[in-house]
Scaffold this active site. Structure first.
Site, PDB file in Angstrom:
ATOM      1  N   ASP A  99       0.853  -1.185   0.000  1.00 61.61           N
ATOM      2  CA  ASP A  99       0.000   0.000   0.000  1.00 61.61           C
ATOM      3  C   ASP A  99       0.891   1.238   0.000  1.00 61.61           C
ATOM      4  O   ASP A  99       0.979   1.964   0.993  1.00 61.61           O
ATOM      5  CB  ASP A  99      -0.917  -0.017   1.232  1.00 61.61           C
ATOM      6  CG  ASP A  99      -1.916   1.131   1.214  1.00 61.61           C
ATOM      7  OD1 ASP A  99      -2.031   1.803   0.175  1.00 61.61           O
ATOM      8  OD2 ASP A  99      -2.575   1.353   2.238  1.00 61.61           O
ATOM      9  N   GLY A 100       1.553   1.462  -1.133  1.00 62.21           N
ATOM     10  CA  GLY A 100       2.494   2.574  -1.208  1.00 62.21           C
ATOM     11  C   GLY A 100       1.853   3.841  -1.747  1.00 62.21           C
ATOM     12  O   GLY A 100       0.679   3.877  -2.089  1.00 62.21           O
TER      13      GLY A 100
HETATM   14  N1  SPD Z   1      -2.094   9.234  -5.679  1.00 65.62           N
HETATM   15  C1  SPD Z   1      -2.036   8.686  -4.354  1.00 65.62           C
HETATM   16  C2  SPD Z   1      -1.846   7.219  -4.323  1.00 65.62           C
HETATM   17  C3  SPD Z   1      -1.771   6.727  -2.937  1.00 65.62           C
HETATM   18  C4  SPD Z   1      -2.008   5.284  -2.817  1.00 65.62           C
HETATM   19  N2  SPD Z   1      -1.922   4.838  -1.458  1.00 65.62           N
HETATM   20  C5  SPD Z   1      -2.763   5.486  -0.539  1.00 65.62           C
HETATM   21  C6  SPD Z   1      -2.662   4.923   0.823  1.00 65.62           C
HETATM   22  C7  SPD Z   1      -3.981   4.564   1.359  1.00 65.62           C
HETATM   23  N3  SPD Z   1      -3.877   3.645   2.428  1.00 65.62           N
END
Ligand code: SPD
Length: 278
Positions: free
Chosen positions: A156-157
């Site tokens: 979950d980046g």
């Molecule tokens: N454009 C932002 C992308 C972020 C994806 N990850 C969000 C973290 C949510 N837990």
């Protein structure tokens, strides 16, 4: 006094929310962290000006990131979450009683603390005794682990810039493949297939070079520009259509978006992506 806050996305589009008040503003050694009370989504988390998650919409993203893997992986006892310091993915993973251990590796402890205080419905599961929280770099952590020790890895980046860039690279995904069990499954957020098409396609190619089976799925993400997002499952030989009915029924009783019909539909590829992905 309310004000408008825009995210400039990939330096090509802007997407804005109306902010009613600032709930938290701080700077960690990694980034600027803000939690803003918005008119549409309630509290939202913003990192370095990039919208991350909002209490009023996060269920789309977190259910689609987590439940496709957690309802289809053969085993789900040992789970690793890389990133996800807001706690939304933690909550979704721990909905499954089969999970014995969830190791969370989050770079920034201040994100965890700020969300626990200001976004309690997202950060609701940190007190679960199955969670082990490690504050550190996910790329380094995965690189140092022994082979075959996780049944599921969830990534979950953020967008692929700065600290998060490594979470899209081949060395990271190779290390994930090594610490997954032979029948293990990786689930990762893989960007907007519309506004970040190059990132989406490049990530599919990298995953395809590491894993034999790669299946992207799509769904809504109302806080992100374009409103559509992608997540991808990858494995040695995982059938993403093989939903465990018992686990699925349990999730459907509490989920707001994911269900078995959505699951089947979400893996349908638009025609142009079908051609581009071969
Ligand atoms: N454009 C932002 C992308 C972020 C994806 N990850 C969000 C973290 C949510 N837990």
């Amino acid at each position: 006094m309310a004000f408008w806050y825009d995210e400039v996305f990939e330096d090509r589009t802007r997407y804005g929310v109306k902010v009613e008040r600032v709930l938290f503003s701080g700077a960690s050694e990694y980034q600027k962290i803000e939690i803003l009370e918005t008119a549409q989504f309630g509290p939202i988390l913003v990192l370095d000006g990039v919208f991350m998650t909002g209490e009023g919409e996060e269920h789309f993203y977190h259910e689609m990131l987590v439940q496709p893997a957690m309802t289809t992986a053969p085993r789900i006892a040992r789970v690793l979450l890389v990133g996800g310091g807001d706690g939304g993915a933690v909550r979704e993973i721990l909905r499954h009683p089969e999970v014995e251990r969830l190791t969370v590796v989050e770079l920034d402890g201040m994100v965890v603390e700020a969300c626990r205080t200001h976004m309690p419905s997202v950060a609701s599961a940190w007190g679960d005794p199955r969670v082990e929280l490690v504050i550190g770099d996910g790329v380094v952590f995965v690189g140092d682990r022994e082979p075959g020790i996780f049944d599921v890895i969830v990534v979950d980046g953020c967008d692929p810039v700065g600290w998060s860039a490594g979470l899209y690279g081949e060395p990271f995904f190779r290390a994930c493949a090594r610490c997954l069990a032979a029948d293990g499954v990786l689930a990762a957020q893989t960007a907007s297939p519309i506004l970040q098409r190059e990132v989406f396609l490049a990530t599919q190619r990298v995953l395809g070079g590491v894993f034999a089976r790669v299946a992207p799925c799509f769904g809504p993400a109302p806080l992100y520009a374009s409103g559509q997002w992608s997540w991808t499952l990858a494995s040695r030989d995982h059938d993403h259509t093989a939903v465990d009915e018992r686990r699925a029924a349990r999730i459907e009783a509490v989920s707001r978006y994911w269900n078995r019909e959505i699951h089947r539909a979400a893996f349908a590829l638009p025609s142009d992506l079908k051609r581009l992905l071969g």
